[in-house]
Design an enzyme around this catalytic site. Sequence first.
Site, PDB file in Angstrom:
ATOM      1  N   GLN A 158       2.388  24.970 -37.545  1.00  0.00           N
ATOM      2  CA  GLN A 158       2.483  24.292 -36.258  1.00  0.00           C
ATOM      3  C   GLN A 158       1.219  23.477 -35.952  1.00  0.00           C
ATOM      4  O   GLN A 158       0.155  23.690 -36.519  1.00  0.00           O
ATOM      5  CB  GLN A 158       2.717  25.319 -35.154  1.00  0.00           C
ATOM      6  CG  GLN A 158       4.095  25.965 -35.181  1.00  0.00           C
ATOM      7  CD  GLN A 158       4.211  27.131 -36.145  1.00  0.00           C
ATOM      8  OE1 GLN A 158       3.287  27.422 -36.897  1.00  0.00           O
ATOM      9  NE2 GLN A 158       5.353  27.796 -36.130  1.00  0.00           N
ATOM     10  N   GLY A 179       4.283  29.330 -51.672  1.00  0.00           N
ATOM     11  CA  GLY A 179       4.231  30.431 -50.712  1.00  0.00           C
ATOM     12  C   GLY A 179       4.856  30.043 -49.385  1.00  0.00           C
ATOM     13  O   GLY A 179       5.316  28.920 -49.182  1.00  0.00           O
ATOM     14  N   ARG A 432       1.281  31.727 -27.405  1.00  0.00           N
ATOM     15  CA  ARG A 432       0.587  32.966 -27.065  1.00  0.00           C
ATOM     16  C   ARG A 432       0.244  33.642 -28.386  1.00  0.00           C
ATOM     17  O   ARG A 432       1.120  34.011 -29.153  1.00  0.00           O
ATOM     18  CB  ARG A 432       1.472  33.854 -26.197  1.00  0.00           C
ATOM     19  CG  ARG A 432       0.850  35.202 -25.903  1.00  0.00           C
ATOM     20  CD  ARG A 432       1.744  36.120 -25.080  1.00  0.00           C
ATOM     21  NE  ARG A 432       1.169  37.461 -25.086  1.00  0.00           N
ATOM     22  CZ  ARG A 432       1.516  38.429 -25.930  1.00  0.00           C
ATOM     23  NH1 ARG A 432       2.477  38.221 -26.839  1.00  0.00           N
ATOM     24  NH2 ARG A 432       0.914  39.603 -25.891  1.00  0.00           N
ATOM     25  N   GLU A 465       6.046  29.838 -28.665  1.00  0.00           N
ATOM     26  CA  GLU A 465       6.131  31.132 -29.338  1.00  0.00           C
ATOM     27  C   GLU A 465       5.428  32.263 -28.593  1.00  0.00           C
ATOM     28  O   GLU A 465       4.362  32.074 -28.017  1.00  0.00           O
ATOM     29  CB  GLU A 465       5.481  31.041 -30.718  1.00  0.00           C
ATOM     30  CG  GLU A 465       6.194  30.104 -31.689  1.00  0.00           C
ATOM     31  CD  GLU A 465       5.595  30.209 -33.076  1.00  0.00           C
ATOM     32  OE1 GLU A 465       6.364  30.484 -34.006  1.00  0.00           O
ATOM     33  OE2 GLU A 465       4.370  30.025 -33.224  1.00  0.00           O
ATOM     34  N   GLU A 487       9.342  31.974 -32.011  1.00  0.00           N
ATOM     35  CA  GLU A 487       9.316  33.382 -32.380  1.00  0.00           C
ATOM     36  C   GLU A 487       9.088  34.177 -31.102  1.00  0.00           C
ATOM     37  O   GLU A 487       8.219  33.834 -30.299  1.00  0.00           O
ATOM     38  CB  GLU A 487       8.200  33.686 -33.382  1.00  0.00           C
ATOM     39  CG  GLU A 487       8.444  33.111 -34.764  1.00  0.00           C
ATOM     40  CD  GLU A 487       7.301  33.397 -35.720  1.00  0.00           C
ATOM     41  OE1 GLU A 487       6.259  33.938 -35.275  1.00  0.00           O
ATOM     42  OE2 GLU A 487       7.445  33.075 -36.913  1.00  0.00           O
TER      43      GLU A 487
END
Length: 590
Positions: A158, A179, A432, A465, A487
Amino acid sequence: MLAAAAAAAPAALGLSAPASAAPATAAPATPAPHSVRKPRRLPGGGDLGPNVLVFDPSTAGIQAKLDEVFTQQESAQFGTGRYALLFKPGTYNGLNAQLGFYTSIMGLGLSPDDTTIHGDVTVDAGWFNGNATQNFWRSAENLALAPANGTNRWAVAQAAPFRRMHVRGGLNLSPTGYGWASGGYIADSRIDGQVGPYSQQQWYTRDSAIGSWLNGVWNMVFSGVEGAPAQSFPNPPYTTLDTTPVSREKPFLHVTGSSDLHVFLPEKRTNARGVTWGNGTPRGTSLPLSQFYVAKPGVSAATLNQALAQGLHLLLTPGIYHLDQPVQVNRANTVVLGLGYATLVPDDGVTALRVADVDGVRLAGFLVDAGQVNSPTLLEIGPRGASRDHSANPTTVQDVFVRIGGAGAGKATTSMVVNSRHTIVDHTWVWRADHGEGVGWETNRADYGVVVNGDDVLCTGLFVEHFNKYDVQWNGQRGRTIFFQNEKAYDAPNQAAIQNGSVKGYAAYKVGDGVTAHEGWGLGSYCYYNVDPTIVQHSGFAAPNRAGVRFHDLLVVSLGGKGQYERVINETGSPTSGTSTVPSTVVSYP
């Protein structure tokens, strides 16, 4: 050594940023009794400070300076260093600009093709053992790249925009070794070859042109992109809109023939598609730097407000700015532009920045970091009850990021409030923190991420998020979101902590019960309740069940079975289950 070298860079490299002289006034030898002396007028323009490095093709030791910045910033995720690397128009050979945290690289031409690097602008994840999910807070803008091996690597998560770039080859969005990678954003860019996401979980591309697109994992969204794959969600997970309803590209620095710095303001486009710079000079207006107050870290909020009251715009040079009062933008068409992730920290519970209910304000390129004392809000676009029509000249919020915790304890009840009508929020990450310093369910308490009260607001590239309650709460009419990534808060201690009345958990994206028109495309919410993996989240999305409230291509995912969703939206969609990280999807709602 780096700061000392950079301090002289603008003058040494012939970059002129003249200060506008304050009017000369003759003060009386003896002030009259009870007279109040007016504050001295602030000058516009000036040098860009020690952490802006400016290069031209004749500069010696460019690679060494790039490497020096990268060595300092590579793993400084919550450090205080901030850098902007500016390249004057011309051709540069054999460079590899590796970008670490809080580092922006950008060309100074009117077109990306004015500044060509035969080499690479690279983001990889060696510092984190090949995991790119924490490659935040870095950017590339307004450059043409001819990659050394034909493909440039840009493995980010992000808050790492790739804007106004021309890649004369391919673009690899995954780290070496393929990855994990988690999300990103491309706008106003041309990729001549193939874009390969590989392990990227989600991505948004806007108003660009690509040769081809290789694959998708969970959620790949395109609007106004020439060469985009056809609509096919959920398999492959492509959400494709032919155009972007409204867009206006981010302001950017450029030099004129005399090497004077200006800020270009691209014009608004409706039903936009493709790049803005493909056919000669882009459309818009250009402001000389003399119309900007060039702010340096340590300046007070009062001084920033004085500059705004004088009619100056703000250019925030790289660094951290502590504020004891809100920065107040009251004038239409004001520009607040940050370089190198300039960071605003509101102290003593104040709001960092407020915008009046006026036309055409442009906020771009800075980070707001919550202070230790709880702020009711961190960023306010328009006052409560704002109702003016700004459709002809909206306010834009671009690459403005918000963080609560991570760099230290921080609290805010609501991070970003949008009250002004027709506002465009174009790429934000409101976060957050789930790791770093000052992190805990109550330690960095932040109930709401983005609250939209204004009507006709458009979000393009919305990342929000980990908030304690609703990540997004949308109360305005006729709102639209193209791409949403979320999320839920990892650190909820138990089911009771997230209980929302009779509902299990707060939705990631909640449309108010009184809303009669709303639309969203390509929205995803993921849960990873690692403190209590038995937590159940009822749904990722909640909205009134009426014809005018429509969603396209929704998904929820349980990451490794740490918590589960019962539904995707309201009572629609299959539950997630088990430990397999497989999305549950809804193609159309209602």
